[in-house]
Motif scaffolding. Structure first.
Motif, PDB file in Angstrom:
ATOM      1  N   GLU A  52      22.764 -11.604 -15.473  1.00 43.63           N
ATOM      2  CA  GLU A  52      24.198 -12.484 -15.426  1.00 43.63           C
ATOM      3  C   GLU A  52      24.515 -14.063 -14.761  1.00 43.63           C
ATOM      4  N   TRP A  53      23.589 -13.876 -14.441  1.00 39.52           N
ATOM      5  CA  TRP A  53      23.953 -14.873 -12.466  1.00 39.52           C
ATOM      6  C   TRP A  53      22.605 -15.630 -12.958  1.00 39.52           C
ATOM      7  N   GLY A  54      22.280 -15.389 -13.428  1.00 37.34           N
ATOM      8  CA  GLY A  54      20.393 -16.277 -13.365  1.00 37.34           C
ATOM      9  C   GLY A  54      19.883 -16.239 -12.699  1.00 37.34           C
ATOM     10  N   PHE A  55      19.621 -15.842 -11.636  1.00 32.11           N
ATOM     11  CA  PHE A  55      18.688 -16.049 -10.677  1.00 32.11           C
ATOM     12  C   PHE A  55      18.004 -14.532 -10.118  1.00 32.11           C
ATOM     13  N   MET A  56      17.619 -13.479 -11.536  1.00 31.18           N
ATOM     14  CA  MET A  56      16.990 -11.862 -10.401  1.00 31.18           C
ATOM     15  C   MET A  56      15.277 -12.229 -12.146  1.00 31.18           C
ATOM     16  N   SER A  57      14.917 -11.395 -11.608  1.00 31.46           N
ATOM     17  CA  SER A  57      13.284 -11.239 -11.843  1.00 31.46           C
ATOM     18  C   SER A  57      13.223 -10.346 -12.302  1.00 31.46           C
ATOM     19  N   TYR A  58      12.059  -9.571 -12.874  1.00 27.25           N
ATOM     20  CA  TYR A  58      11.538  -8.323 -13.615  1.00 27.25           C
ATOM     21  C   TYR A  58      11.315  -7.578 -13.167  1.00 27.25           C
ATOM     22  N   PRO A  59      10.063  -6.193 -12.519  1.00 26.54           N
ATOM     23  CA  PRO A  59      11.176  -5.574 -12.843  1.00 26.54           C
ATOM     24  C   PRO A  59      12.193  -5.476 -11.526  1.00 26.54           C
ATOM     25  N   MET A  60      12.948  -4.610 -11.498  1.00 23.96           N
ATOM     26  CA  MET A  60      14.381  -4.944 -10.599  1.00 23.96           C
ATOM     27  C   MET A  60      14.458  -3.814 -10.804  1.00 23.96           C
ATOM     28  N   VAL A  61      14.632  -3.668  -8.624  1.00 24.85           N
ATOM     29  CA  VAL A  61      15.253  -2.034  -8.658  1.00 24.85           C
ATOM     30  C   VAL A  61      16.014  -2.233  -7.584  1.00 24.85           C
ATOM     31  N   PRO A  62      17.229  -2.007  -7.968  1.00 23.02           N
ATOM     32  CA  PRO A  62      19.048  -2.290  -7.484  1.00 23.02           C
ATOM     33  C   PRO A  62      19.720  -2.016  -6.349  1.00 23.02           C
ATOM     34  N   GLY A  63      19.994  -1.560  -6.034  1.00 19.55           N
ATOM     35  CA  GLY A  63      20.751  -1.290  -5.017  1.00 19.55           C
ATOM     36  C   GLY A  63      21.404  -1.104  -3.717  1.00 19.55           C
ATOM     37  N   HIS A  64      22.282  -1.640  -2.749  1.00 20.64           N
ATOM     38  CA  HIS A  64      22.067  -1.608  -1.401  1.00 20.64           C
ATOM     39  C   HIS A  64      22.809  -1.950  -0.493  1.00 20.64           C
ATOM     40  N   GLU A  65      23.510  -0.328  -0.771  1.00 19.41           N
ATOM     41  CA  GLU A  65      25.061   0.590   0.093  1.00 19.41           C
ATOM     42  C   GLU A  65      23.779   1.429  -0.110  1.00 19.41           C
ATOM     43  N   ILE A  66      22.817   1.786   1.119  1.00 18.80           N
ATOM     44  CA  ILE A  66      21.860   2.978   1.250  1.00 18.80           C
ATOM     45  C   ILE A  66      22.448   3.394   2.194  1.00 18.80           C
ATOM     46  N   ALA A  67      22.183   4.801   2.007  1.00 16.84           N
ATOM     47  CA  ALA A  67      22.056   5.776   3.352  1.00 16.84           C
ATOM     48  C   ALA A  67      20.800   7.052   3.701  1.00 16.84           C
ATOM     49  N   PHE A 109      10.058   4.175 -11.911  1.00 11.88           N
ATOM     50  CA  PHE A 109       9.534   3.139 -11.730  1.00 11.88           C
ATOM     51  C   PHE A 109       8.548   2.987 -10.589  1.00 11.88           C
ATOM     52  N   GLU A 110       7.397   3.163 -10.872  1.00  7.66           N
ATOM     53  CA  GLU A 110       6.299   3.525  -9.502  1.00  7.66           C
ATOM     54  C   GLU A 110       5.890   2.330  -8.924  1.00  7.66           C
ATOM     55  N   PHE A 111       6.054   1.625  -8.288  1.00  2.00           N
ATOM     56  CA  PHE A 111       5.630   0.661  -6.739  1.00  2.00           C
ATOM     57  C   PHE A 111       5.204   0.770  -6.071  1.00  2.00           C
ATOM     58  N   SER A 112       5.302  -0.370  -4.622  1.00  3.69           N
ATOM     59  CA  SER A 112       4.986   0.027  -3.058  1.00  3.69           C
ATOM     60  C   SER A 112       5.100  -1.234  -2.310  1.00  3.69           C
ATOM     61  N   ARG A 113       5.452  -0.027  -1.640  1.00  2.00           N
ATOM     62  CA  ARG A 113       5.905  -0.807   0.539  1.00  2.00           C
ATOM     63  C   ARG A 113       5.337  -1.692   0.497  1.00  2.00           C
ATOM     64  N   ARG A 114       5.322  -1.863   2.486  1.00  2.00           N
ATOM     65  CA  ARG A 114       4.592  -2.488   2.826  1.00  2.00           C
ATOM     66  C   ARG A 114       4.321  -1.428   3.649  1.00  2.00           C
ATOM     67  N   VAL A 115       3.430  -1.642   4.582  1.00  2.00           N
ATOM     68  CA  VAL A 115       3.173  -0.499   5.719  1.00  2.00           C
ATOM     69  C   VAL A 115       3.968  -0.753   6.786  1.00  2.00           C
ATOM     70  N   LYS A 116       4.289  -0.077   7.402  1.00  2.00           N
ATOM     71  CA  LYS A 116       5.908   0.095   8.650  1.00  2.00           C
ATOM     72  C   LYS A 116       5.054  -0.685   9.666  1.00  2.00           C
ATOM     73  N   ARG A 117       5.716  -1.978  10.317  1.00  2.00           N
ATOM     74  CA  ARG A 117       4.710  -2.736  11.317  1.00  2.00           C
ATOM     75  C   ARG A 117       5.554  -2.583  12.202  1.00  2.00           C
ATOM     76  N   PRO A 123       0.722  -1.330  -0.134  1.00  2.00           N
ATOM     77  CA  PRO A 123      -0.637   0.370  -0.081  1.00  2.00           C
ATOM     78  C   PRO A 123       1.057   0.984   0.181  1.00  2.00           C
ATOM     79  N   VAL A 124       2.083   1.122   0.333  1.00  2.00           N
ATOM     80  CA  VAL A 124       3.092   2.306   0.716  1.00  2.00           C
ATOM     81  C   VAL A 124       3.626   2.273  -0.736  1.00  2.00           C
ATOM     82  N   LYS A 125       3.071   3.778  -1.614  1.00  2.00           N
ATOM     83  CA  LYS A 125       3.795   3.998  -2.799  1.00  2.00           C
ATOM     84  C   LYS A 125       4.950   5.184  -3.034  1.00  2.00           C
ATOM     85  N   VAL A 126       5.831   3.970  -3.594  1.00  2.00           N
ATOM     86  CA  VAL A 126       6.954   4.986  -3.710  1.00  2.00           C
ATOM     87  C   VAL A 126       7.342   4.865  -5.719  1.00  2.00           C
ATOM     88  N   LEU A 127       8.425   5.694  -5.369  1.00  2.00           N
ATOM     89  CA  LEU A 127       9.204   5.824  -6.940  1.00  2.00           C
ATOM     90  C   LEU A 127      10.607   5.598  -7.599  1.00  2.00           C
TER      91      LEU A 127
END
Length: 368
Positions: free
Chosen positions: A60-75, A28-36, A10-14
């Motif tokens: 390239e490693w064959g196990f990802m799916s789309y749509p994909m929002v990358p990024g794991h160095e988040i501040a 890409f517009e998508f949504s995240r879960r409500v804060k628990r 339900p939480v709309k995100v860009l």
């Protein structure tokens, strides 16, 4: 009927996402879960681009799916906290790294090694299972930090000390812990030890910084002679070896206690093993997508070890951040706007970055 990615939470995100293996990213517009109860909401201000993001957007490693929002160095900064959050408050400067979930019950989780939990949930491209997240377990794909906000269990959030800039600190959440953890685990952290760092890129340059802060003698090993001045005069390495120079390599044989190998391309291991002393350790942290050749004899004739390591657990990652802040360690970065990301990916593929791209999410992510 299947629920679309844009409406499954339900939480709309860009954000910016890749839609197919071309790897091209676009808004890409998508949504995240409500804060628990144990969640925090993080306004993303910066996100680093890791070489693994480049591999993943192209699958390239064959196990990802789309749509994909990358990024794991988040501040970023916490804007909301759940009712049972105890570690953080609104306004805290925080980071989110490579994982956002684990089972909390296995031996690895009990040993603060959530990164090796069989049910570890990556920050993007993975899915929560009924066993590790009963309220978010209907097969929905996670989306990463190329986006406005993150909603994350506080256990998987890190606090940035006030003296650490968020843009330079963000890459430590992957690049930093990837090299810090093996230095500690393999005992290559004793002052006076001699270690080699193979590759002077996003991982290698922070490996040099951490090793020097630990009091080690550091030799950078590279195929590029042009990187010598940078390695020694800017990063403070003690020596530099051109790996394709047979004479230089021969003179350095048997001199190193350990080597951190950050290279993700296929390369020869035998010359590196030859640089090790008896009981030396060659630790692989680069993700190659093709097999490497490894002969047993050079290992047997010196009781040498080839090992591996991938990021680190939550406790150790916070330890790494605190160590980095104490010693003034941040990544060398090039800050870019969100709409430059595809050009940055092209440059990254060519090695044309010194040494980490960081996206200024807070000031440049906007609707198009």
């Amino acid at each position: 009927m299947a629920v679309s990615a844009e409406n499954e939470r339900p939480v709309k995100v860009l954000g910016w996402a890749a839609r197919d293996s071309s790897g091209l990213l676009s808004p890409f517009e998508f949504s995240r879960r409500v804060k628990r109860e144990q969640d925090v909401t993080v306004k993303v201000l910066y996100c680093g681009i890791c070489h693994s993001d480049l591999h993943n957007v192209k699958n390239e490693w064959g196990f990802m799916s789309y749509p994909m929002v990358p990024g794991h160095e988040i501040a970023g900064v916490i804007t909301e906290v759940g009712t049972k959050v105890t570690k953080f408050k609104v306004g805290d400067r925080v980071g989110v790294g490579c994982m956002i979930g684990s089972c909390h019950n296995c031996a690895n989780c009990g040993d603060n090694l959530e990164n090796y939990c069989p049910e570890m949930v990556p920050v993007y491209g993975g899915k929560f299972s009924p066993d590790n997240d009963s309220e978010d377990s209907n097969g929905m794909i996670n989306y990463g930090g190329f986006s406005e906000i993150m909603v994350v269990d506080e256990h998987f959030v890190f606090k940035f000390p006030n003296n650490m800039p968020l843009d330079g600190g963000a890459p430590l959440l992957c690049a930093g812990i990837t090299v810090y953890s093996p230095l500690r685990y393999y005992g290559l952290d004793k002052p006076g030890m001699h270690i080699g760092v193979v590759g002077l890129g996003g991982l290698g340059h922070v490996a040099v910084k951490f090793a020097k802060a630990m009091g080690l003698r550091v030799t950078v090993i590279s195929t590029s002679p042009s990187k010598k001045e940078e390695a020694m005069n800017h990063l403070g390495a003690d020596a530099f070896l051109v790996s394709q120079d047979a004479e230089q390599m021969q003179l350095a044989m048997g001199t190193m206690n350990g080597i951190i190998d950050t290279v993700s391309a296929v390369h020869a291991l035998l010359p590196l093993i030859g640089l090790l002393k008896t009981h030396g350790k060659l630790v692989m942290v680069g993700l190659t997508n093709k097999p490497l050749e490894l002969l047993a004899m050079p290992l047997l004739l010196g009781r040498k070890i080839v090992g591996g390591s991938v990021v680190g657990g939550i406790k150790e990652t916070q330890e790494m951040i605190d160590f980095a802040a104490e010693h003034g360690i941040i990544a060398d970065i090039e800050v870019i706007p969100m709409d430059y990301v595809n050009t940055a990916m092209e440059r990254l593929a060519k090695g044309d970055v010194r040494y980490r791209f960081v996206i200024d999410i807070g000031n440049s992510l906007k609707s198009y």
